[in-house]
Design a protein around this motif. Structure first.
Motif, short mmCIF file in Angstrom:
data_model
loop_
_atom_site.label_atom_id
_atom_site.label_comp_id
_atom_site.label_asym_id
_atom_site.label_seq_id
_atom_site.Cartn_x
_atom_site.Cartn_y
_atom_site.Cartn_z
N THR A 168 0.81 -1.23 0.00
CA THR A 168 0.00 0.00 0.00
C THR A 168 0.84 1.27 0.00
N SER A 169 2.08 1.17 0.47
CA SER A 169 2.92 2.36 0.55
C SER A 169 4.40 1.96 0.57
N VAL A 170 5.21 2.78 -0.08
CA VAL A 170 6.65 2.58 -0.09
C VAL A 170 7.30 3.92 0.23
N THR A 171 8.21 3.93 1.20
CA THR A 171 8.95 5.13 1.54
C THR A 171 10.41 4.94 1.13
N LEU A 172 10.91 5.88 0.33
CA LEU A 172 12.30 5.85 -0.10
C LEU A 172 13.07 7.00 0.53
N ALA A 173 14.31 6.75 0.90
CA ALA A 173 15.22 7.80 1.35
C ALA A 173 16.19 8.07 0.20
N ILE A 174 16.21 9.33 -0.26
CA ILE A 174 17.04 9.69 -1.41
C ILE A 174 17.95 10.85 -1.02
N GLY A 175 19.23 10.65 -1.20
CA GLY A 175 20.21 11.67 -0.89
C GLY A 175 20.16 12.84 -1.85
N THR A 176 20.44 14.02 -1.33
CA THR A 176 20.40 15.23 -2.16
C THR A 176 21.52 15.28 -3.19
N LEU A 177 22.55 14.44 -3.04
CA LEU A 177 23.64 14.38 -4.01
C LEU A 177 23.48 13.25 -5.01
N SER A 178 22.37 12.53 -4.94
CA SER A 178 22.20 11.32 -5.75
C SER A 178 21.87 11.59 -7.22
N CYS A 179 21.54 12.80 -7.56
CA CYS A 179 21.18 13.17 -8.94
C CYS A 179 19.93 12.43 -9.42
N ILE A 180 19.04 12.10 -8.50
CA ILE A 180 17.79 11.43 -8.85
C ILE A 180 16.68 12.47 -8.84
N GLU A 181 15.98 12.56 -9.95
CA GLU A 181 14.84 13.47 -10.08
C GLU A 181 13.62 12.80 -9.46
N HIS A 182 13.10 13.38 -8.39
CA HIS A 182 12.02 12.76 -7.63
C HIS A 182 10.77 12.52 -8.47
N GLN A 183 10.37 13.48 -9.28
CA GLN A 183 9.15 13.33 -10.07
C GLN A 183 9.32 12.24 -11.12
N ALA A 184 10.49 12.17 -11.74
CA ALA A 184 10.74 11.12 -12.73
C ALA A 184 10.72 9.75 -12.06
N LEU A 185 11.27 9.66 -10.86
CA LEU A 185 11.26 8.39 -10.12
C LEU A 185 9.82 8.00 -9.77
N ALA A 186 9.02 8.96 -9.35
CA ALA A 186 7.62 8.68 -9.00
C ALA A 186 6.83 8.21 -10.23
N THR A 187 7.07 8.84 -11.36
CA THR A 187 6.40 8.43 -12.61
C THR A 187 6.84 7.02 -12.99
N GLY A 188 8.12 6.75 -12.90
CA GLY A 188 8.64 5.42 -13.20
C GLY A 188 8.10 4.37 -12.25
N PHE A 189 7.96 4.73 -10.98
CA PHE A 189 7.42 3.80 -9.98
C PHE A 189 5.98 3.44 -10.33
N GLU A 190 5.19 4.43 -10.70
CA GLU A 190 3.80 4.19 -11.09
C GLU A 190 3.74 3.25 -12.29
N PHE A 191 4.58 3.49 -13.28
CA PHE A 191 4.63 2.64 -14.47
C PHE A 191 5.09 1.22 -14.13
N ALA A 192 6.17 1.11 -13.36
CA ALA A 192 6.76 -0.20 -13.04
C ALA A 192 5.87 -1.06 -12.15
N SER A 193 5.02 -0.43 -11.36
CA SER A 193 4.18 -1.19 -10.42
C SER A 193 2.88 -1.69 -11.05
N ARG A 194 2.57 -1.25 -12.25
CA ARG A 194 1.34 -1.71 -12.92
C ARG A 194 1.35 -3.22 -13.07
N GLY A 195 0.24 -3.84 -12.70
CA GLY A 195 0.10 -5.28 -12.83
C GLY A 195 0.80 -6.08 -11.74
N THR A 196 1.31 -5.40 -10.72
CA THR A 196 1.98 -6.08 -9.61
C THR A 196 1.17 -5.85 -8.33
#
Length: 113
Positions: free
Chosen positions: A27-55
């Protein structure tokens, strides 16, 4: 876009662990992401939504917690926080900094049913 592959790997890990323990739904996943990680939060959230379909993680809420960049300054021998890469120590203005936190991507918490 490396966020998509990170999202796929995150969903795979979450689903695998939930299923191993006999849960039917994530029902919920919490991620800890470092500010130096160069990970775009919105892109990760969109990818998470896509990757979780059908699971069992489909429609799970994704929560992202930022982890501040904490470094050890070799010049002034102090722990300090920095806002981004390439900056000097805010205390002594030295550049010999050893990163301690701020580069991570970690699954911190999973809520299941």
């Amino acid at each position: 876009m490396h966020e998509l592959s990170l999202s796929i790997n995150t969903v795979d890990t979450v689903v695998e662990q939930a299923q191993k323990q006999g849960f039917k739904r994530v029902t919920s996943v919490t991620l800890a992401i470092g500010t130096l990680s160069c990970i775009e939060h919105q892109a990760l959230a969109t990818g998470f939504e896509f990757a979780s379909r059908g699971t069992i993680a489909e429609n799970a809420q994704l929560k992202i917690e930022s982890v501040a960049a904490r470094v050890w300054c070799l010049d002034c021998q102090q722990h300090v926080e920095i806002p981004e890469r390439g900056v000097s120590c805010p205390r002594c203005h030295g550049y010999q900094l050893k990163v301690e936190t701020g580069e991570e991507l970690m699954i911190k918490h999973i809520e299941v049913e």
